[in-house]
Write an enzyme that holds these catalytic residues in place. Structure first.
Site, short mmCIF file in Angstrom:
data_model
loop_
_atom_site.label_atom_id
_atom_site.label_comp_id
_atom_site.label_asym_id
_atom_site.label_seq_id
_atom_site.Cartn_x
_atom_site.Cartn_y
_atom_site.Cartn_z
N HIS A 106 0.79 -1.24 0.00
CA HIS A 106 0.00 0.00 0.00
C HIS A 106 0.82 1.29 0.00
O HIS A 106 0.54 2.22 0.75
CB HIS A 106 -0.96 -0.01 1.20
CG HIS A 106 -2.06 -1.03 1.10
ND1 HIS A 106 -2.52 -1.55 -0.08
CD2 HIS A 106 -2.81 -1.64 2.08
CE1 HIS A 106 -3.50 -2.41 0.15
NE2 HIS A 106 -3.69 -2.49 1.44
N HIS A 176 -9.81 2.07 0.06
CA HIS A 176 -9.76 0.95 1.00
C HIS A 176 -10.91 1.00 2.01
O HIS A 176 -10.70 0.77 3.21
CB HIS A 176 -8.40 0.95 1.70
CG HIS A 176 -7.95 -0.39 2.18
ND1 HIS A 176 -8.61 -1.09 3.16
CD2 HIS A 176 -6.92 -1.17 1.80
CE1 HIS A 176 -7.97 -2.23 3.37
NE2 HIS A 176 -6.94 -2.31 2.56
N GLU A 312 -11.44 -3.78 -3.22
CA GLU A 312 -10.42 -2.82 -3.67
C GLU A 312 -10.14 -3.07 -5.14
O GLU A 312 -9.49 -4.05 -5.50
CB GLU A 312 -9.14 -3.02 -2.86
CG GLU A 312 -9.32 -2.86 -1.36
CD GLU A 312 -8.27 -3.65 -0.57
OE1 GLU A 312 -7.07 -3.36 -0.71
OE2 GLU A 312 -8.66 -4.57 0.18
C1 BGC Z 1 -4.60 -6.36 2.14
C2 BGC Z 1 -4.50 -7.09 3.45
C3 BGC Z 1 -4.00 -6.14 4.49
C4 BGC Z 1 -4.93 -4.96 4.56
C5 BGC Z 1 -4.44 -3.92 5.50
C6 BGC Z 1 -5.58 -5.26 2.32
O1 BGC Z 1 -5.72 -4.56 1.13
O2 BGC Z 1 -4.92 -7.20 1.08
O3 BGC Z 1 -3.64 -8.20 3.37
O4 BGC Z 1 -3.88 -6.75 5.75
O5 BGC Z 1 -5.11 -4.38 3.30
O6 BGC Z 1 -5.49 -3.35 6.14
#
Ligand code: BGC
Length: 347
Positions: A106, A176, A312
């Protein structure tokens, strides 16, 4: 812009002011904060016409600043994982922060979800937020400018992501939000039904990095082509699910990327709220909040594992290292332009 639809939401330790924006078109309404361009609330009518807030959020800026769950945030420069925190572009290898096991997640330590965005425009039903990410920030090449337009249209929330770079780079932007169609703070989402317009997904290793192949969902608990309660098969002894503690997988949306097409549907039978997701992007990560540790949410709510689900929309995880996946490379001067629409109805 009136004062009532834009108000202060605190200051960062560096003294940067953060604002809370409210949009309302008479059918649905939402709140955004300029920190992380995060969707903090989204009220949609249930079958009685009563507004229900269907996304998880926090009360304070401090919680947004220190959170590990990306609640509601816009994630970038590259959403999801890059294996080993390395990728090669134009023959050069770039090293990124390794902030999730052995991988980059991310956008790194201070990705777009931890930055204060600028409000370029706000009307009653629309907000435009922008961000500048200099060349080399978090290890990414290319001086990038990003624009996210959040538009209410009838009972839909339309998110348009635009970006342009002065040098070649990679770009993958998503939102998210954790949805709970029974209302945020109302507990696990396991009885909510989800359908994904996806016959294939990208199976992954124990660290959630995809293998080099796309698998059919056929005959496995990954098959969500028909509406399925999230809890129906989530705890089956299927390696993909046990490794990820539930759904945390990228699905390959049927049809041609680049065209707005249906990606997912979700339904909560208690409120009657139905959500339809469409996108121009090639993939969607279904994440059932497997790592959402117990915590306080907004307005006295309590959140825990599986109290929300994320859809997402995205380029596939680790696609910078996977020539057989749709390419997330954004060439200098080209336009990144992707749209995801979340539409609501009640029955
Ligand atoms: C991921 C998860 C991660 C989360 C964090 C998601 O987009 O796929 O693995 O723990 O984001 O909040």
């Amino acid at each position: 812009m009136t004062e009532s639809n834009r108000r202060p939401f605190g200051r960062t330790p560096e003294g940067e002011p953060v604002d809370l924006l409210t949009l309302n078109n008479g059918t649905i309404s939402c709140q955004l904060i300029t920190f992380g361009a995060a969707l903090r609330s989204l009220w949609v009518p249930d079958r009685e016409g009563k507004p229900v807030d269907v996304v998880l959020g926090y009360d304070s800026l401090e919680e947004y600043r220190t959170q590990d769950a990306y609640l509601g945030a816009v994630v970038g420069r590259f959403a999801n994982r890059i294996g080993g925190g390395r990728f090669t572009l134009n023959g050069e290898t770039y090293t990124l922060a390794v902030n999730n096991g052995p991988n980059h997640l991310h956008g790194g330590v201070r990705g777009f979800s931890y930055r204060v965005w600028t409000v370029a425009e706000q009307t009653a039903d629309r907000a435009v937020l922008t961000l500048h990410s200099p060349d080399g920030e978090e290890g990414y090449p290319g001086d990038l400018t990003v624009k996210v337009t959040c538009q209410l249209e009838g009972a839909a929330l339309r998110l348009r992501y635009q970006a342009e770079s002065r040098g070649d780079t990679i770009c993958n932007l998503t939102n998210h939000s954790y949805f709970n169609l029974a209302g945020q703070g109302s507990g696990p989402v396991l009885d909510q039904e989800v359908a994904l317009m996806a016959g294939r997904y990208t199976p992954s290793d124990e660290t959630s990095i995809p293998y080099r192949r796309l698998d059919s969902v056929e005959g496995t608990p990954m098959d969500l082509r028909r509406p399925t309660a999230l809890g129906a098969r989530i705890d089956e002894d299927f390696q993909q699910l046990t490794w990820a503690r539930g759904y945390d997988h990228n699905y390959v949306i049927d049809g041609e990327p680049g065209v707005l097409r249906p990606a997912a549907q979700a339904l909560c039978r208690s409120t009657g709220i139905r959500m339809a997701v469409s996108t121009t992007l090639p993939g969607v990560q279904l994440y059932t909040a497997n790592y959402l540790s117990p915590r306080a949410g907004k307005e006295g709510a309590r959140y825990a594992q599986r109290h929300g689900f994320c859809l997402e929309t995205q380029f596939f995880p680790d696609s910078p290292n996977r020539p057989n996946f749709p390419s997330p490379v954004l060439r200098a001067g080209e336009q990144y332009d992707h749209t995801t629409v979340f539409s609501f109805s009640a029955e």
